[in-house]
Design an enzyme around this catalytic site. Structure first.
Site, mmCIF file in Angstrom:
data_model
loop_
_atom_site.group_PDB
_atom_site.id
_atom_site.type_symbol
_atom_site.label_atom_id
_atom_site.label_comp_id
_atom_site.label_asym_id
_atom_site.label_seq_id
_atom_site.Cartn_x
_atom_site.Cartn_y
_atom_site.Cartn_z
ATOM 1 N N LYS A 44 35.668 33.799 42.542
ATOM 2 C CA LYS A 44 36.383 35.071 42.378
ATOM 3 C C LYS A 44 35.802 35.882 41.223
ATOM 4 O O LYS A 44 36.343 36.912 40.832
ATOM 5 C CB LYS A 44 37.871 34.792 42.101
ATOM 6 C CG LYS A 44 38.639 34.317 43.303
ATOM 7 C CD LYS A 44 40.092 33.919 43.099
ATOM 8 C CE LYS A 44 40.852 34.371 41.970
ATOM 9 N NZ LYS A 44 42.264 33.922 41.964
ATOM 10 N N LYS A 46 35.972 35.160 38.182
ATOM 11 C CA LYS A 46 36.965 35.163 37.093
ATOM 12 C C LYS A 46 36.695 33.961 36.197
ATOM 13 O O LYS A 46 36.429 32.868 36.674
ATOM 14 C CB LYS A 46 38.390 35.036 37.666
ATOM 15 C CG LYS A 46 39.020 36.351 38.072
ATOM 16 C CD LYS A 46 40.542 36.177 38.225
ATOM 17 C CE LYS A 46 41.240 37.506 38.141
ATOM 18 N NZ LYS A 46 42.695 37.385 38.210
#
Ligand code: C2G
Length: 129
Positions: A44, A46
């Site tokens: 993601k 992240k």
């Protein structure tokens, strides 16, 4: 028992997260939270401050949360809904429409995102001090 599920990273837990967890729980009797693993966060793009184990520990301490499971990939949601007999899938409306394919398996609800707070905002503001 009406079961609800929601997904997320839930890093640096803040009141926006609590708001959606509270409202998700209000939609049923049992709330499952699927937390992104550290490996999935990399997919993601992240980088969570707290690792999966600690994010799981924190979420499990929240009164609205009944069960925490790992989110390993984008593809597991249908299987999760079926395996856990989920009635309602809930996400913040920043994801509106993204998970409508789940409507064949459960109710899909996008709740209004809490304005004025985000994990990246916290990181940016702390980083600038
Ligand atoms: N959220 C919110 N208000 C905020 C911040 C977050 O309502 N101010 C909600 C998001 O909409 C999401 C949940 O809190 O429903 C978790 O947010 P994140 O941890 O940022 O999760 P995200 O990276 O969006 O991951 O497969 C779905 C993904 O795992 C979602």
């Amino acid at each position: 028992m009406k079961k609800v599920i929601t997904y997320g990273t839930f890093d640096l837990l803040h009141w926006g997260h609590i708001n959606i967890l509270r409202r998700a729980k209000e939609m049923g009797d049992y709330l499952i939270v699927a937390i992104s693993t550290d490996e999935f966060n990399r997919l993601k793009h992240k980088q969570a401050y707290h690792n999966y184990e600690n994010r799981k520990l924190i979420l499990e301490a929240i009164r609205y949360v009944d069960e925490v499971i790992p989110e390993n990939n984008w593809e597991q949601k249908v299987e999760d809904v079926q395996k856990h007999n989920v009635d309602v899938f809930v996400m913040g409306d920043d994801w509106k429409g993204e998970f409508d394919f789940l409507k064949d398996h459960c109710e899909v609800v996008y709740l209004e995102r809490t304005e004025g707070i985000s994990t990246s905002q916290i990181k940016n503001e702390l980083g600038s001090n």
